[in-house]
Design a protein around this motif. Structure first.
Motif, PDB file in Angstrom:
ATOM      1  N   GLU A  57      85.728  81.171  61.140  1.00 27.36           N
ATOM      2  CA  GLU A  57      84.841  82.229  61.645  1.00 27.36           C
ATOM      3  C   GLU A  57      83.390  82.017  61.219  1.00 27.36           C
ATOM      4  O   GLU A  57      82.487  82.677  61.736  1.00 27.36           O
ATOM      5  CB  GLU A  57      85.319  83.596  61.116  1.00 27.36           C
ATOM      6  CG  GLU A  57      86.692  84.029  61.640  1.00 27.36           C
ATOM      7  CD  GLU A  57      87.842  83.433  60.831  1.00 27.36           C
ATOM      8  OE1 GLU A  57      87.582  82.637  59.897  1.00 27.36           O
ATOM      9  OE2 GLU A  57      89.002  83.759  61.133  1.00 27.36           O
ATOM     10  N   TYR A  58      83.164  81.113  60.260  1.00 26.75           N
ATOM     11  CA  TYR A  58      81.822  80.887  59.694  1.00 26.75           C
ATOM     12  C   TYR A  58      80.797  80.606  60.799  1.00 26.75           C
ATOM     13  O   TYR A  58      81.008  79.778  61.670  1.00 26.75           O
ATOM     14  CB  TYR A  58      81.897  79.698  58.727  1.00 26.75           C
ATOM     15  CG  TYR A  58      80.573  79.249  58.165  1.00 26.75           C
ATOM     16  CD1 TYR A  58      79.928  79.982  57.186  1.00 26.75           C
ATOM     17  CD2 TYR A  58      79.966  78.082  58.625  1.00 26.75           C
ATOM     18  CE1 TYR A  58      78.716  79.559  56.657  1.00 26.75           C
ATOM     19  CE2 TYR A  58      78.760  77.653  58.104  1.00 26.75           C
ATOM     20  CZ  TYR A  58      78.138  78.394  57.125  1.00 26.75           C
ATOM     21  OH  TYR A  58      76.935  77.968  56.616  1.00 26.75           O
ATOM     22  N   HIS A  59      79.701  81.333  60.765  1.00 22.04           N
ATOM     23  CA  HIS A  59      78.597  81.167  61.726  1.00 22.04           C
ATOM     24  C   HIS A  59      79.045  81.320  63.178  1.00 22.04           C
ATOM     25  O   HIS A  59      78.603  80.578  64.057  1.00 22.04           O
ATOM     26  CB  HIS A  59      77.874  79.822  61.515  1.00 22.04           C
ATOM     27  CG  HIS A  59      76.899  79.873  60.369  1.00 22.04           C
ATOM     28  ND1 HIS A  59      75.931  78.927  60.143  1.00 22.04           N
ATOM     29  CD2 HIS A  59      76.743  80.794  59.384  1.00 22.04           C
ATOM     30  CE1 HIS A  59      75.219  79.253  59.080  1.00 22.04           C
ATOM     31  NE2 HIS A  59      75.712  80.380  58.586  1.00 22.04           N
ATOM     32  N   THR A  60      79.962  82.281  63.399  1.00 18.84           N
ATOM     33  CA  THR A  60      80.347  82.612  64.777  1.00 18.84           C
ATOM     34  C   THR A  60      80.466  84.134  64.897  1.00 18.84           C
ATOM     35  O   THR A  60      80.494  84.858  63.893  1.00 18.84           O
ATOM     36  CB  THR A  60      81.727  82.030  65.168  1.00 18.84           C
ATOM     37  OG1 THR A  60      82.752  82.826  64.544  1.00 18.84           O
ATOM     38  CG2 THR A  60      81.878  80.576  64.733  1.00 18.84           C
TER      39      THR A  60
ATOM     40  N   ASN B 217      80.675  88.485  56.941  1.00 18.26           N
ATOM     41  CA  ASN B 217      80.983  87.907  55.628  1.00 18.26           C
ATOM     42  C   ASN B 217      79.781  87.127  55.099  1.00 18.26           C
ATOM     43  O   ASN B 217      79.340  87.348  53.970  1.00 18.26           O
ATOM     44  CB  ASN B 217      82.215  87.006  55.727  1.00 18.26           C
ATOM     45  CG  ASN B 217      82.904  86.803  54.390  1.00 18.26           C
ATOM     46  OD1 ASN B 217      82.915  87.702  53.554  1.00 18.26           O
ATOM     47  ND2 ASN B 217      83.451  85.627  54.173  1.00 18.26           N
ATOM     48  N   ASP B 218      79.278  86.243  55.948  1.00 13.53           N
ATOM     49  CA  ASP B 218      78.127  85.418  55.555  1.00 13.53           C
ATOM     50  C   ASP B 218      76.831  86.177  55.831  1.00 13.53           C
ATOM     51  O   ASP B 218      76.030  85.759  56.659  1.00 13.53           O
ATOM     52  CB  ASP B 218      78.149  84.096  56.327  1.00 13.53           C
ATOM     53  CG  ASP B 218      76.984  83.190  55.941  1.00 13.53           C
ATOM     54  OD1 ASP B 218      76.348  83.448  54.899  1.00 13.53           O
ATOM     55  OD2 ASP B 218      76.707  82.235  56.687  1.00 13.53           O
ATOM     56  N   ASN B 219      76.639  87.281  55.186  1.00 13.57           N
ATOM     57  CA  ASN B 219      75.392  88.033  55.177  1.00 13.57           C
ATOM     58  C   ASN B 219      75.634  89.455  54.688  1.00 13.57           C
ATOM     59  O   ASN B 219      75.271  89.806  53.589  1.00 13.57           O
ATOM     60  CB  ASN B 219      74.722  88.094  56.571  1.00 13.57           C
ATOM     61  CG  ASN B 219      73.238  88.432  56.467  1.00 13.57           C
ATOM     62  OD1 ASN B 219      72.441  87.568  56.167  1.00 13.57           O
ATOM     63  ND2 ASN B 219      72.890  89.686  56.665  1.00 13.57           N
TER      64      ASN B 219
ATOM     65  N   GLY C  58      74.140  74.563  49.789  1.00 12.65           N
ATOM     66  CA  GLY C  58      74.800  75.863  49.715  1.00 12.65           C
ATOM     67  C   GLY C  58      73.808  76.965  49.981  1.00 12.65           C
ATOM     68  O   GLY C  58      73.050  76.898  50.953  1.00 12.65           O
ATOM     69  N   TYR C  59      73.765  77.975  49.106  1.00  5.85           N
ATOM     70  CA  TYR C  59      72.863  79.111  49.305  1.00  5.85           C
ATOM     71  C   TYR C  59      71.638  78.969  48.386  1.00  5.85           C
ATOM     72  O   TYR C  59      71.269  77.863  47.997  1.00  5.85           O
ATOM     73  CB  TYR C  59      73.623  80.423  49.095  1.00  5.85           C
ATOM     74  CG  TYR C  59      74.633  80.682  50.195  1.00  5.85           C
ATOM     75  CD1 TYR C  59      74.211  81.181  51.434  1.00  5.85           C
ATOM     76  CD2 TYR C  59      75.977  80.401  50.032  1.00  5.85           C
ATOM     77  CE1 TYR C  59      75.117  81.412  52.457  1.00  5.85           C
ATOM     78  CE2 TYR C  59      76.897  80.622  51.057  1.00  5.85           C
ATOM     79  CZ  TYR C  59      76.457  81.133  52.273  1.00  5.85           C
ATOM     80  OH  TYR C  59      77.354  81.347  53.277  1.00  5.85           O
ATOM     81  N   ASP C  60      71.063  80.093  48.001  1.00  8.35           N
ATOM     82  CA  ASP C  60      69.767  80.021  47.315  1.00  8.35           C
ATOM     83  C   ASP C  60      69.852  79.574  45.863  1.00  8.35           C
ATOM     84  O   ASP C  60      68.816  79.400  45.212  1.00  8.35           O
ATOM     85  CB  ASP C  60      69.040  81.366  47.440  1.00  8.35           C
ATOM     86  CG  ASP C  60      68.492  81.548  48.845  1.00  8.35           C
ATOM     87  OD1 ASP C  60      68.164  80.525  49.480  1.00  8.35           O
ATOM     88  OD2 ASP C  60      68.403  82.695  49.316  1.00  8.35           O
TER      89      ASP C  60
ATOM     90  N   CYS D  68      69.309  87.214  56.290  1.00  4.28           N
ATOM     91  CA  CYS D  68      68.694  86.637  57.497  1.00  4.28           C
ATOM     92  C   CYS D  68      69.615  86.431  58.687  1.00  4.28           C
ATOM     93  O   CYS D  68      69.149  86.154  59.782  1.00  4.28           O
ATOM     94  CB  CYS D  68      68.054  85.308  57.122  1.00  4.28           C
ATOM     95  SG  CYS D  68      69.135  84.300  56.110  1.00  4.28           S
ATOM     96  N   HIS D  69      70.953  86.528  58.492  1.00  2.00           N
ATOM     97  CA  HIS D  69      71.855  86.221  59.606  1.00  2.00           C
ATOM     98  C   HIS D  69      72.143  87.502  60.387  1.00  2.00           C
ATOM     99  O   HIS D  69      72.780  88.402  59.851  1.00  2.00           O
ATOM    100  CB  HIS D  69      73.191  85.690  59.107  1.00  2.00           C
ATOM    101  CG  HIS D  69      73.145  84.439  58.275  1.00  2.00           C
ATOM    102  ND1 HIS D  69      72.087  84.086  57.482  1.00  2.00           N
ATOM    103  CD2 HIS D  69      74.080  83.464  58.126  1.00  2.00           C
ATOM    104  CE1 HIS D  69      72.364  82.944  56.872  1.00  2.00           C
ATOM    105  NE2 HIS D  69      73.565  82.544  57.249  1.00  2.00           N
ATOM    106  N   PRO D  70      71.773  87.586  61.658  1.00  2.00           N
ATOM    107  CA  PRO D  70      72.060  88.821  62.404  1.00  2.00           C
ATOM    108  C   PRO D  70      73.541  88.922  62.731  1.00  2.00           C
ATOM    109  O   PRO D  70      74.196  87.913  63.014  1.00  2.00           O
ATOM    110  CB  PRO D  70      71.244  88.644  63.686  1.00  2.00           C
ATOM    111  CG  PRO D  70      71.123  87.167  63.859  1.00  2.00           C
ATOM    112  CD  PRO D  70      71.099  86.575  62.473  1.00  2.00           C
TER     113      PRO D  70
HETATM  114 ZN   LIG Z   1      75.002  81.060  56.755  1.00  3.39          ZN
END
Ligand SMILES: [Zn+2]
Length: 420
Positions: free
Chosen positions: A281-284, A152-154, A253-255, A146-148
Protein backbone atom coordinates in the motif's frame (compact mmCIF):
# COMPACT_ATOMS: atom_id res chain seq x y z
CA UNK A 1 -6.54 20.75 13.93
CA UNK A 2 -3.21 20.05 15.66
CA UNK A 3 -3.29 23.53 17.18
CA UNK A 4 -6.58 22.64 18.87
CA UNK A 5 -4.72 19.96 20.81
CA UNK A 6 -1.26 21.39 21.47
CA UNK A 7 0.40 24.79 21.37
CA UNK A 8 1.97 24.76 17.96
CA UNK A 9 3.84 27.69 16.53
CA UNK A 10 4.01 27.82 12.75
CA UNK A 11 6.89 29.31 10.79
CA UNK A 12 6.91 30.54 7.21
CA UNK A 13 10.24 30.51 5.39
CA UNK A 14 10.28 32.44 2.09
CA UNK A 15 10.97 30.84 -1.27
CA UNK A 16 14.60 31.30 -2.24
CA UNK A 17 15.96 31.10 1.32
CA UNK A 18 19.24 29.19 1.20
CA UNK A 19 19.27 26.24 3.62
CA UNK A 20 22.67 24.51 3.59
CA UNK A 21 23.11 23.09 0.07
CA UNK A 22 19.40 23.55 -0.74
CA UNK A 23 17.03 26.43 -1.44
CA UNK A 24 13.46 26.76 -0.19
CA UNK A 25 11.44 26.08 -3.37
CA UNK A 26 8.47 27.80 -4.92
CA UNK A 27 5.12 27.31 -3.23
CA UNK A 28 2.68 25.04 -5.02
CA UNK A 29 -1.05 25.61 -4.84
CA UNK A 30 -3.80 23.81 -6.74
CA UNK A 31 -7.29 25.04 -7.41
CA UNK A 32 -8.39 22.33 -9.83
CA UNK A 33 -7.11 19.66 -12.18
CA UNK A 34 -8.83 17.25 -14.53
CA UNK A 35 -8.69 15.34 -17.80
CA UNK A 36 -11.74 15.46 -20.09
CA UNK A 37 -12.29 12.67 -22.61
CA UNK A 38 -13.33 12.96 -26.27
CA UNK A 39 -16.99 13.14 -25.14
CA UNK A 40 -16.27 16.11 -22.88
CA UNK A 41 -16.76 14.12 -19.65
CA UNK A 42 -14.14 14.21 -16.89
CA UNK A 43 -12.20 10.96 -16.81
CA UNK A 44 -9.74 12.01 -14.09
CA UNK A 45 -10.74 14.56 -11.45
CA UNK A 46 -8.48 16.08 -8.77
CA UNK A 47 -11.61 17.01 -6.80
CA UNK A 48 -12.33 13.29 -6.28
CA UNK A 49 -8.85 12.41 -5.05
CA UNK A 50 -5.87 14.73 -4.70
CA UNK A 51 -3.49 11.86 -5.45
CA UNK A 52 -4.66 12.11 -9.08
CA UNK A 53 -2.27 14.98 -9.66
CA UNK A 54 1.48 14.47 -9.93
CA UNK A 55 2.46 16.56 -6.89
CA UNK A 56 4.16 19.85 -7.75
CA UNK A 57 2.73 19.74 -11.32
CA UNK A 58 3.21 22.95 -13.25
CA UNK A 59 0.05 24.57 -14.64
CA UNK A 60 -1.12 23.50 -18.10
CA UNK A 61 -4.16 23.85 -20.31
CA UNK A 62 -3.92 21.81 -23.52
CA UNK A 63 -5.63 19.41 -25.87
CA UNK A 64 -3.75 16.34 -27.06
CA UNK A 65 -4.24 12.83 -28.42
CA UNK A 66 -4.27 9.90 -26.01
CA UNK A 67 -0.82 8.76 -27.21
CA UNK A 68 0.73 12.08 -26.10
CA UNK A 69 -1.26 12.19 -22.87
CA UNK A 70 0.00 8.73 -21.89
CA UNK A 71 3.53 10.13 -21.45
CA UNK A 72 2.12 12.04 -18.47
CA UNK A 73 0.05 9.26 -16.87
CA UNK A 74 1.25 7.10 -13.98
CA UNK A 75 -0.36 3.81 -12.91
CA UNK A 76 0.52 0.61 -11.02
CA UNK A 77 -0.19 -2.30 -13.41
CA UNK A 78 0.30 -4.88 -10.60
CA UNK A 79 -2.35 -3.18 -8.47
CA UNK A 80 -4.82 -2.11 -11.15
CA UNK A 81 -7.33 -0.45 -8.79
CA UNK A 82 -4.88 1.69 -6.83
CA UNK A 83 -3.77 5.24 -7.61
CA UNK A 84 -0.03 5.83 -7.15
CA UNK A 85 1.37 8.81 -5.20
CA UNK A 86 3.99 10.54 -7.30
CA UNK A 87 5.90 13.80 -6.97
CA UNK A 88 8.13 15.87 -9.20
CA UNK A 89 9.64 18.31 -6.75
CA UNK A 90 12.91 19.19 -8.38
CA UNK A 91 12.10 18.80 -12.10
CA UNK A 92 9.36 21.02 -13.49
CA UNK A 93 6.83 18.63 -15.00
CA UNK A 94 3.15 17.82 -15.01
CA UNK A 95 1.21 14.59 -14.88
CA UNK A 96 -1.73 12.60 -13.56
CA UNK A 97 -1.86 9.46 -11.44
CA UNK A 98 -4.73 7.05 -11.93
CA UNK A 99 -5.65 3.43 -11.50
CA UNK A 100 -4.42 1.12 -14.21
CA UNK A 101 -7.99 0.03 -14.96
CA UNK A 102 -8.97 3.67 -15.34
CA UNK A 103 -6.24 4.12 -17.93
CA UNK A 104 -7.15 0.93 -19.82
CA UNK A 105 -10.67 2.28 -20.22
CA UNK A 106 -9.47 5.41 -22.03
CA UNK A 107 -10.41 5.36 -25.72
CA UNK A 108 -8.46 6.91 -28.54
CA UNK A 109 -9.30 10.50 -29.28
CA UNK A 110 -8.60 14.03 -28.22
CA UNK A 111 -8.22 14.83 -24.49
CA UNK A 112 -8.48 18.15 -22.72
CA UNK A 113 -5.98 18.57 -19.91
CA UNK A 114 -6.33 21.26 -17.24
CA UNK A 115 -4.06 21.83 -14.28
CA UNK A 116 -5.05 25.05 -12.57
CA UNK A 117 -2.05 25.31 -10.24
CA UNK A 118 0.42 27.98 -9.28
CA UNK A 119 4.11 27.49 -8.71
CA UNK A 120 5.21 30.86 -7.36
CA UNK A 121 7.21 32.70 -4.74
CA UNK A 122 5.70 31.81 -1.40
CA UNK A 123 6.72 30.00 1.77
CA UNK A 124 7.66 26.67 3.25
CA UNK A 125 5.55 26.13 6.37
CA UNK A 126 6.49 24.05 9.38
CA UNK A 127 5.14 23.72 12.90
CA UNK A 128 7.03 23.52 16.16
CA UNK A 129 5.86 22.74 19.69
CA UNK A 130 8.28 23.41 22.54
CA UNK A 131 7.61 21.97 25.97
CA UNK A 132 10.07 23.24 28.59
CA UNK A 133 11.32 20.84 31.24
CA UNK A 134 13.61 21.38 34.21
CA UNK A 135 16.67 20.85 32.04
CA UNK A 136 17.52 22.83 28.91
CA UNK A 137 18.73 19.54 27.38
CA UNK A 138 16.24 18.56 24.72
CA UNK A 139 14.50 15.56 23.25
CA UNK A 140 13.42 15.94 19.62
CA UNK A 141 10.41 14.34 17.99
CA UNK A 142 9.90 14.90 14.29
CA UNK A 143 7.25 13.85 11.79
CA UNK A 144 6.63 14.68 8.15
CA UNK A 145 3.60 16.55 6.89
CA UNK A 146 3.94 16.50 3.12
CA UNK A 147 2.10 13.47 1.68
CA UNK A 148 -1.52 14.30 0.78
CA UNK A 149 -4.20 11.73 1.62
CA UNK A 150 -1.76 9.05 2.80
CA UNK A 151 -2.67 7.53 6.14
CA UNK A 152 0.18 5.36 7.38
CA UNK A 153 3.03 7.16 5.64
CA UNK A 154 2.08 10.62 6.90
CA UNK A 155 -1.09 10.92 8.97
CA UNK A 156 -0.20 8.21 11.50
CA UNK A 157 3.04 10.03 12.37
CA UNK A 158 1.19 13.32 12.71
CA UNK A 159 -1.47 11.75 14.92
CA UNK A 160 0.85 9.85 17.26
CA UNK A 161 3.21 12.83 17.53
CA UNK A 162 0.31 15.17 18.36
CA UNK A 163 -1.07 12.87 21.05
CA UNK A 164 2.44 12.32 22.42
CA UNK A 165 2.95 16.10 22.67
CA UNK A 166 -0.36 16.38 24.46
CA UNK A 167 0.66 13.62 26.83
CA UNK A 168 4.00 15.30 27.56
CA UNK A 169 2.34 18.65 28.19
CA UNK A 170 0.37 17.01 31.02
CA UNK A 171 3.32 15.71 33.04
CA UNK A 172 6.31 17.13 34.83
CA UNK A 173 9.33 16.89 32.56
CA UNK A 174 13.01 16.56 33.17
CA UNK A 175 14.02 17.22 29.57
CA UNK A 176 12.65 19.96 27.37
CA UNK A 177 10.87 18.62 24.31
CA UNK A 178 10.96 20.02 20.80
CA UNK A 179 8.35 18.56 18.50
CA UNK A 180 8.53 19.26 14.78
CA UNK A 181 5.94 18.93 12.04
CA UNK A 182 7.92 19.46 8.84
CA UNK A 183 7.68 18.64 5.15
CA UNK A 184 9.99 15.66 4.54
CA UNK A 185 13.62 16.37 3.63
CA UNK A 186 13.43 20.09 2.75
CA UNK A 187 11.49 20.85 5.95
CA UNK A 188 14.00 19.10 8.22
CA UNK A 189 16.91 20.71 6.35
CA UNK A 190 15.24 24.12 6.70
CA UNK A 191 14.63 23.63 10.42
CA UNK A 192 18.24 22.55 11.00
CA UNK A 193 19.57 25.52 9.01
CA UNK A 194 17.51 27.95 11.07
CA UNK A 195 18.20 26.35 14.46
CA UNK A 196 21.89 25.54 14.47
CA UNK A 197 22.33 26.90 17.99
CA UNK A 198 19.42 24.84 19.36
CA UNK A 199 20.76 21.65 17.81
CA UNK A 200 23.54 21.43 20.42
CA UNK A 201 20.94 21.00 23.15
CA UNK A 202 19.36 17.91 21.55
CA UNK A 203 20.36 14.84 23.55
CA UNK A 204 17.94 12.27 22.15
CA UNK A 205 15.41 12.13 19.36
CA UNK A 206 13.02 10.08 17.30
CA UNK A 207 11.50 10.40 13.86
CA UNK A 208 7.96 9.02 14.04
CA UNK A 209 6.30 7.55 10.93
CA UNK A 210 4.22 4.62 9.65
CA UNK A 211 2.73 3.95 13.10
CA UNK A 212 -0.87 2.99 12.31
CA UNK A 213 -0.69 -0.31 10.42
CA UNK A 214 -0.76 -3.74 12.02
CA UNK A 215 2.87 -4.60 11.24
CA UNK A 216 5.46 -5.33 13.94
CA UNK A 217 7.53 -2.47 15.34
CA UNK A 218 10.81 -1.50 13.69
CA UNK A 219 13.35 0.77 15.30
CA UNK A 220 16.06 2.15 13.07
CA UNK A 221 19.15 3.10 15.06
CA UNK A 222 20.81 6.49 14.96
CA UNK A 223 24.02 6.89 12.97
CA UNK A 224 25.94 6.53 16.26
CA UNK A 225 24.39 3.08 16.70
CA UNK A 226 24.96 2.88 20.46
CA UNK A 227 23.28 6.11 21.51
CA UNK A 228 21.12 6.13 24.61
CA UNK A 229 17.99 6.43 22.45
CA UNK A 230 19.07 3.31 20.54
CA UNK A 231 19.41 1.34 23.75
CA UNK A 232 16.21 2.75 25.24
CA UNK A 233 14.11 1.96 22.16
CA UNK A 234 15.54 -1.57 21.92
CA UNK A 235 14.92 -2.15 25.64
CA UNK A 236 11.34 -0.90 25.53
CA UNK A 237 10.49 -2.99 22.46
CA UNK A 238 12.14 -6.09 23.99
CA UNK A 239 10.13 -5.86 27.19
CA UNK A 240 6.94 -4.87 25.43
CA UNK A 241 6.82 -8.33 23.86
CA UNK A 242 5.56 -9.16 20.41
CA UNK A 243 7.71 -9.26 17.32
CA UNK A 244 9.96 -6.31 16.62
CA UNK A 245 13.11 -5.68 14.70
CA UNK A 246 16.05 -3.38 15.34
CA UNK A 247 17.52 -1.99 12.13
CA UNK A 248 20.98 -0.57 11.68
CA UNK A 249 21.30 3.03 10.48
CA UNK A 250 21.35 3.66 6.75
CA UNK A 251 21.54 7.03 5.01
CA UNK A 252 18.15 6.47 3.37
CA UNK A 253 14.67 6.71 4.83
CA UNK A 254 13.00 9.64 6.58
CA UNK A 255 14.38 12.78 8.21
CA UNK A 256 16.79 10.88 10.46
CA UNK A 257 18.96 11.23 7.34
CA UNK A 258 19.24 14.95 8.02
CA UNK A 259 19.45 14.80 11.82
CA UNK A 260 22.14 12.11 11.50
CA UNK A 261 24.10 13.82 8.72
CA UNK A 262 27.78 13.89 9.78
CA UNK A 263 27.84 17.61 10.63
CA UNK A 264 25.07 17.10 13.20
CA UNK A 265 25.32 13.38 14.01
CA UNK A 266 22.46 13.69 16.48
CA UNK A 267 21.27 10.79 18.61
CA UNK A 268 18.07 10.45 16.58
CA UNK A 269 16.51 7.13 15.54
CA UNK A 270 13.32 6.30 13.69
CA UNK A 271 10.34 4.39 15.06
CA UNK A 272 8.01 2.65 12.60
CA UNK A 273 5.68 -0.29 12.48
CA UNK A 274 5.95 -1.52 8.88
CA UNK A 275 9.00 -0.09 7.15
CA UNK A 276 8.40 2.37 4.31
CA UNK A 277 8.44 0.68 0.90
CA UNK A 278 7.94 -2.78 2.43
CA UNK A 279 4.13 -2.86 2.30
CA UNK A 280 2.27 -2.91 -1.03
CA UNK A 281 0.00 0.00 0.00
CA UNK A 282 3.06 2.28 0.40
CA UNK A 283 2.71 5.48 -1.67
CA UNK A 284 -0.65 4.46 -3.14
CA UNK A 285 -4.29 5.31 -2.59
CA UNK A 286 -4.59 2.04 -0.64
CA UNK A 287 -2.64 3.66 2.22
CA UNK A 288 -5.93 5.12 3.37
CA UNK A 289 -7.85 5.34 6.64
CA UNK A 290 -8.87 1.68 6.41
CA UNK A 291 -5.19 0.69 6.39
CA UNK A 292 -4.54 2.19 9.82
CA UNK A 293 -6.45 1.33 13.00
CA UNK A 294 -6.88 3.13 16.34
CA UNK A 295 -5.58 0.19 18.43
CA UNK A 296 -2.34 0.18 16.41
CA UNK A 297 -1.98 3.95 16.82
CA UNK A 298 -2.62 3.62 20.55
CA UNK A 299 -0.01 0.87 20.84
CA UNK A 300 2.50 3.07 19.01
CA UNK A 301 1.72 5.95 21.35
CA UNK A 302 2.21 3.63 24.30
CA UNK A 303 5.67 2.65 23.03
CA UNK A 304 6.60 6.32 22.61
CA UNK A 305 5.44 7.09 26.16
CA UNK A 306 7.44 4.12 27.48
CA UNK A 307 10.55 5.40 25.68
CA UNK A 308 10.02 8.85 27.23
CA UNK A 309 9.58 7.27 30.67
CA UNK A 310 12.98 5.58 30.40
CA UNK A 311 14.74 8.68 29.03
CA UNK A 312 13.25 10.79 31.80
CA UNK A 313 14.22 8.47 34.63
CA UNK A 314 17.49 6.94 33.55
CA UNK A 315 19.86 8.09 36.32
CA UNK A 316 22.83 6.79 38.23
CA UNK A 317 22.63 5.94 41.92
CA UNK A 318 25.05 5.01 44.69
CA UNK A 319 24.69 2.15 47.13
CA UNK A 320 25.09 3.64 50.64
CA UNK A 321 25.86 0.24 52.14
CA UNK A 322 28.37 -1.22 49.66
CA UNK A 323 30.27 -3.58 52.01
CA UNK A 324 28.44 -6.89 51.62
CA UNK A 325 24.72 -7.06 51.06
CA UNK A 326 22.60 -5.00 53.42
CA UNK A 327 20.19 -7.11 55.43
CA UNK A 328 17.04 -6.66 53.40
CA UNK A 329 14.84 -8.87 55.60
CA UNK A 330 15.38 -6.60 58.59
CA UNK A 331 13.97 -3.75 56.50
CA UNK A 332 11.04 -5.73 55.12
CA UNK A 333 12.63 -5.73 51.67
CA UNK A 334 13.26 -9.46 51.25
CA UNK A 335 9.72 -10.37 50.27
CA UNK A 336 7.25 -11.99 52.60
CA UNK A 337 7.28 -15.69 51.69
CA UNK A 338 11.00 -16.52 51.62
CA UNK A 339 12.60 -19.85 50.87
CA UNK A 340 10.91 -20.33 47.50
CA UNK A 341 13.72 -18.92 45.41
CA UNK A 342 14.37 -15.34 44.77
CA UNK A 343 11.39 -13.24 43.87
CA UNK A 344 11.72 -10.94 40.94
CA UNK A 345 11.27 -7.85 43.08
CA UNK A 346 14.03 -8.92 45.43
CA UNK A 347 16.13 -9.83 42.43
CA UNK A 348 15.70 -6.30 41.06
CA UNK A 349 16.71 -4.82 44.46
CA UNK A 350 19.85 -6.96 44.56
CA UNK A 351 20.82 -5.95 41.05
CA UNK A 352 20.31 -2.26 41.80
CA UNK A 353 22.32 -2.49 45.03
CA UNK A 354 25.12 -4.38 43.34
CA UNK A 355 25.54 -2.19 40.28
CA UNK A 356 24.77 1.17 41.84
CA UNK A 357 28.39 2.21 42.23
CA UNK A 358 27.79 5.60 40.65
CA UNK A 359 28.95 4.31 37.28
CA UNK A 360 25.97 2.32 36.06
CA UNK A 361 22.70 3.91 35.04
CA UNK A 362 19.37 2.22 35.69
CA UNK A 363 19.28 1.26 32.01
CA UNK A 364 22.72 -0.37 32.35
CA UNK A 365 21.35 -2.38 35.27
CA UNK A 366 18.15 -3.31 33.42
CA UNK A 367 20.12 -4.51 30.40
CA UNK A 368 22.60 -6.52 32.44
CA UNK A 369 19.98 -8.11 34.69
CA UNK A 370 17.52 -8.84 31.90
CA UNK A 371 14.82 -7.17 33.99
CA UNK A 372 12.57 -4.40 32.72
CA UNK A 373 13.51 -0.77 33.30
CA UNK A 374 10.30 -0.23 35.23
CA UNK A 375 11.16 -3.09 37.64
CA UNK A 376 14.66 -1.65 38.16
CA UNK A 377 13.32 1.87 38.58
CA UNK A 378 10.79 0.65 41.11
CA UNK A 379 13.51 -1.15 43.09
CA UNK A 380 15.69 1.98 43.10
CA UNK A 381 12.82 4.02 44.44
CA UNK A 382 12.14 1.61 47.30
CA UNK A 383 15.86 1.41 48.16
CA UNK A 384 16.07 5.22 48.23
CA UNK A 385 13.12 5.34 50.61
CA UNK A 386 14.95 2.82 52.83
CA UNK A 387 18.10 4.98 52.80
CA UNK A 388 20.12 2.25 51.11
CA UNK A 389 20.59 4.21 47.91
CA UNK A 390 20.98 7.78 46.77
CA UNK A 391 20.94 9.49 43.44
CA UNK A 392 24.40 10.60 42.32
CA UNK A 393 25.11 14.21 43.28
CA UNK A 394 25.96 15.34 39.73
CA UNK A 395 22.44 14.36 38.92
CA UNK A 396 21.19 16.37 41.87
CA UNK A 397 19.62 18.97 39.62
CA UNK A 398 17.67 16.19 37.97
CA UNK A 399 14.79 15.80 40.37
CA UNK A 400 12.67 12.75 40.20
CA UNK A 401 9.75 13.33 37.92
CA UNK A 402 6.64 14.71 39.47
CA UNK A 403 3.70 12.36 39.38
CA UNK A 404 1.73 12.78 36.20
CA UNK A 405 -1.37 14.87 36.16
CA UNK A 406 -4.54 12.86 36.41
CA UNK A 407 -7.78 13.36 34.59
CA UNK A 408 -8.85 11.87 31.32
CA UNK A 409 -7.10 13.68 28.54
CA UNK A 410 -7.80 12.46 24.99
CA UNK A 411 -4.28 11.00 24.83
CA UNK A 412 -4.81 9.03 28.05
CA UNK A 413 -8.30 8.00 26.99
CA UNK A 414 -6.91 6.58 23.73
CA UNK A 415 -4.34 4.50 25.57
CA UNK A 416 -6.94 3.25 28.05
CA UNK A 417 -9.49 2.48 25.36
CA UNK A 418 -7.16 0.08 23.58
CA UNK A 419 -5.45 -1.83 26.36
CA UNK A 420 -2.73 -4.30 25.52
ZN1 LIG B 1 6.69 8.61 1.80
Amino acid sequence: MIQHRISLETFEVPTGTPVFDWTVPKEWNVRDAYIKGPDGKKVVDFQECNLHLLNYSAPIRATMPLSALKNHLFTIPEKPDWIPYRTSYYKEDWGFCLSHNQMLALEDGSYEVCIDSTLEEGHLTYGECYLPGRSTDEVLFSCHTCHPSLANDNLSGLAVTTFLAQFLSERGLHYSYRILFVPGTIGAITWLARNREAVGRIRHGLVLTCLGDKGPFHYKKSRQGDAEIDRVAAHVLLHYGGSREILEFSPYGYDERQYCSPGFNLQVGCLMRSVWGSFPEYHTSADDLSFIQPPHLAESLRICVAIVDVLEENRRYRNLNPYCEPQLGRRGLYGSTGGEGIESEVNARLWVLNLSDGEHSLLDIAERSGLSFSAIKCAAQILCESNLLEMMPEEGNRDKCKPRAHGRSPARALIERYPR
